[in-house]
Design a protein around this motif. Structure first.
Motif, PDB file in Angstrom:
ATOM      1  N   TYR A 120       0.831  -1.203   0.000  1.00 59.80           N
ATOM      2  CA  TYR A 120       0.000   0.000   0.000  1.00 59.80           C
ATOM      3  C   TYR A 120       0.869   1.257   0.000  1.00 59.80           C
ATOM      4  N   ARG A 121       1.920   1.282   0.825  1.00 51.13           N
ATOM      5  CA  ARG A 121       2.799   2.450   0.890  1.00 51.13           C
ATOM      6  C   ARG A 121       3.527   2.673  -0.435  1.00 51.13           C
ATOM      7  N   TYR A 122       3.942   1.594  -1.074  1.00 49.38           N
ATOM      8  CA  TYR A 122       4.649   1.721  -2.353  1.00 49.38           C
ATOM      9  C   TYR A 122       3.748   2.309  -3.436  1.00 49.38           C
ATOM     10  N   HIS A 123       2.545   1.773  -3.561  1.00 46.70           N
ATOM     11  CA  HIS A 123       1.645   2.279  -4.599  1.00 46.70           C
ATOM     12  C   HIS A 123       1.179   3.706  -4.299  1.00 46.70           C
ATOM     13  N   GLU A 124       1.063   4.069  -3.032  1.00 47.03           N
ATOM     14  CA  GLU A 124       0.693   5.442  -2.685  1.00 47.03           C
ATOM     15  C   GLU A 124       1.796   6.416  -3.090  1.00 47.03           C
ATOM     16  N   ARG A 125       3.047   6.074  -2.807  1.00 44.47           N
ATOM     17  CA  ARG A 125       4.163   6.927  -3.214  1.00 44.47           C
ATOM     18  C   ARG A 125       4.280   7.014  -4.727  1.00 44.47           C
ATOM     19  N   LYS A 126       4.021   5.914  -5.387  1.00 52.59           N
ATOM     20  CA  LYS A 126       4.098   5.918  -6.844  1.00 52.59           C
ATOM     21  C   LYS A 126       3.000   6.785  -7.451  1.00 52.59           C
ATOM     22  N   LEU A 127       1.808   6.737  -6.856  1.00 53.39           N
ATOM     23  CA  LEU A 127       0.706   7.544  -7.361  1.00 53.39           C
ATOM     24  C   LEU A 127       0.975   9.024  -7.148  1.00 53.39           C
ATOM     25  N   GLU A 128       1.544   9.410  -6.003  1.00 51.87           N
ATOM     26  CA  GLU A 128       1.887  10.801  -5.756  1.00 51.87           C
ATOM     27  C   GLU A 128       2.924  11.295  -6.754  1.00 51.87           C
ATOM     28  N   SER A 129       3.896  10.468  -7.074  1.00 54.47           N
ATOM     29  CA  SER A 129       4.923  10.855  -8.039  1.00 54.47           C
ATOM     30  C   SER A 129       4.323  11.037  -9.419  1.00 54.47           C
ATOM     31  N   ARG A 130       3.373  10.191  -9.787  1.00 53.83           N
ATOM     32  CA  ARG A 130       2.742  10.335 -11.097  1.00 53.83           C
ATOM     33  C   ARG A 130       1.948  11.622 -11.175  1.00 53.83           C
TER      34      ARG A 130
END
Length: 473
Positions: A120-130
């Motif tokens: 969950y933390r990984y995909h949240e950080r990835k979404l913020e970067s996108r």
């Protein structure tokens, strides 16, 4: 390092152990652990049958020692090793999300193997970067990638060095173009703004009945004082645009600048109507052409746009609207969809009530007014279903209008800072020129003083004697 004697994997490779060296970090892995993940980089090593295929997966190797070398991050390899031992991958906090993606892509590990504690933390950080990248790409794609404007201005200023009276023309041009260049430029800007305001006030006062005069034929005439003020304003605008054209370093570029086009448009309607009145006659004798003349006279209201030349905020607003075509297009698309949907709903609910919702096109006006939250109240629903549709239309309009505002505001801030930087660059270039002229003049004075001193002392001739001296016998 490369051992030419290749020992390919035998039938019992499950019991073999290979050595992995990643950036100096050496670890041993069993072939059976690697075989569980045959699609990964280390798992594909087991299926290599030639030197070329091995070198495609690692940087160097020694088959006799079963050691393979990788020039990668040794800290991250500990997470890879844990993955082969447990089948679960954890996020390395020290790496940014893009570096982490590159590392797992290199080792051939899919995001699917992320453990639940890190997924969950990984995909949240990835979404913020996108989202962050989308904002940057939107800004870059919406802003023209033209050459730097400061260097453009400096290039134009260099043109004056090749023109006649170039220094004087450059100072006059900077005085008229940049309001903050000098005290005369501020005075010129003040006079220009005052004339624009007087022209707009004159046009507004002329529309009032108590300041209009009517001749014997019923034609409306200008009040004499207002008429003289209009002629004065037009004379000033003509002088202003003509002076800028004559002093411009690049006349061809002059006609492509938006502010110069505004100056030209502000004076053309007057001369067009004057030409028609002189050659053809009054408006009452022109028919349809008279209506065109009236439209041209109303175009004088565009003179208010001349204030943009003396206002950094207005120029920034124009640049923002020019470069925000994507955001404005999205806003218009949302409004069009919302107006169409809610107009159809309102027509269905109110068509029997005879309150102005007779047709769907007639409901578009109500939908536009409601979605933009203006709410004139000229057409209102009376049924419960119509009021619910109106409530949804208003709430949807608030959301739709608010979505692109942040991006547009950020661009306005960007262009405002850019305009300030351009004005500062022009002022600094003027000060630099003044310092150069002062240093040249002081250098000339020093050289003249030195020459006078040398003349007083007497300059030696070719034999090393002064004119007043005589050789000793």
């Amino acid at each position: 390092m490369v051992n030419k004697t290749l020992n390919y994997w035998g039938p019992s490779f499950e019991e073999d152990v290979i050595n992995i060296n990643v950036g100096g970090l050496r670890r041993r892995l069993s072939s059976s652990a690697l075989s569980k993940f045959p699609d990964t980089r280390l798992g594909r090593l087991l299926s290599c049958d030639s030197e070329e295929s091995i070198l495609q997966l690692c940087d160097d190797y020694d088959v006799s020692a079963r050691e393979f070398y990788f020039d990668r991050n040794p800290g991250f390899f500990l997470y890879v090793l844990h993955f082969y031992q447990t089948g679960k991958l954890h996020v390395m906090e020290e790496l940014c999300v893009f570096s982490f993606c590159q590392e797992i892509e290199y080792w051939g590990i899919n995001e699917f193997f992320l453990d639940s504690c890190c997924s969950y933390r990984y995909h949240e950080r990835k979404l913020e970067s996108r989202h962050h990248n989308w904002d940057e790409e939107s800004e870059v794609s919406s802003v023209d990638t033209s050459p730097d404007e400061i260097s453009d201005i400096n290039h134009d200023l260099l043109r004056y060095s090749t023109l006649r009276c170039g220094n004087v023309r450059k100072r006059l041009w900077l005085t008229m173009e940049n309001p903050g260049y000098s005290i005369p430029s501020k005075l010129f800007s003040f006079v220009s703004i005052s004339v624009v305001l007087v022209s707009i006030a004159t046009m507004c006062i002329h529309s009032m009945p108590e300041y209009q005069e009517v001749d014997e034929n019923g034609n409306v005439l200008d009040e004499p004082i207002l008429h003289k003020l209009e002629y004065f304003c037009i004379s000033w605008f003509t002088f202003e645009v003509s002076s800028r054209l004559l002093l411009s370093p690049n006349p061809r570029k002059f006609f492509t600048h938006p502010l110069n086009l505004i100056d030209i448009v502000s004076v053309l309607p007057f001369y067009f109507t004057l030409l028609v009145d002189v050659t053809v006659g009054s408006d009452s004798e022109l028919g349809n052409l008279g209506k065109v003349v009236q439209v041209f006279r109303l175009m004088r209201i565009f003179r208010v746009l001349k204030l943009a030349r003396h206002s950094t905020g207005l120029r920034s607003l124009g640049a923002t609207l020019k470069h925000s075509y994507r955001e404005v297009g999205i806003l218009l698309l949302y409004l069009a969809v919302g107006v169409s949907v809610f107009s159809g709903v309102a027509y269905t609910a109110e068509k029997e009530e005879d309150v102005g919702f007779d047709t769907i096109p007639a409901c578009w006006w109500w939908g536009t007014v409601s979605m933009t939250t203006v709410g004139y109240g000229d057409v209102v629903p009376v049924t419960v279903a119509g009021k619910l549709a109106a409530s949804g239309c208003i709430l949807g309009g608030i959301l739709v209008v608010a979505l692109p505002i942040t991006i547009i505001f950020n661009k306005f801030s960007h262009f405002y800072r850019k305009q300030k930087a351009l004005e500062a660059a022009v002022r600094n270039s003027g000060k630099k020129d003044a310092e150069e002229v002062g240093s040249i003049s002081s250098h000339d004075r020093d050289s003249e003083a030195l020459s006078e001193t040398s003349l007083d002392r007497g300059s030696p001739d070719r034999r090393g004697l002064t004119p007043g001296a005589h050789p000793s016998p």
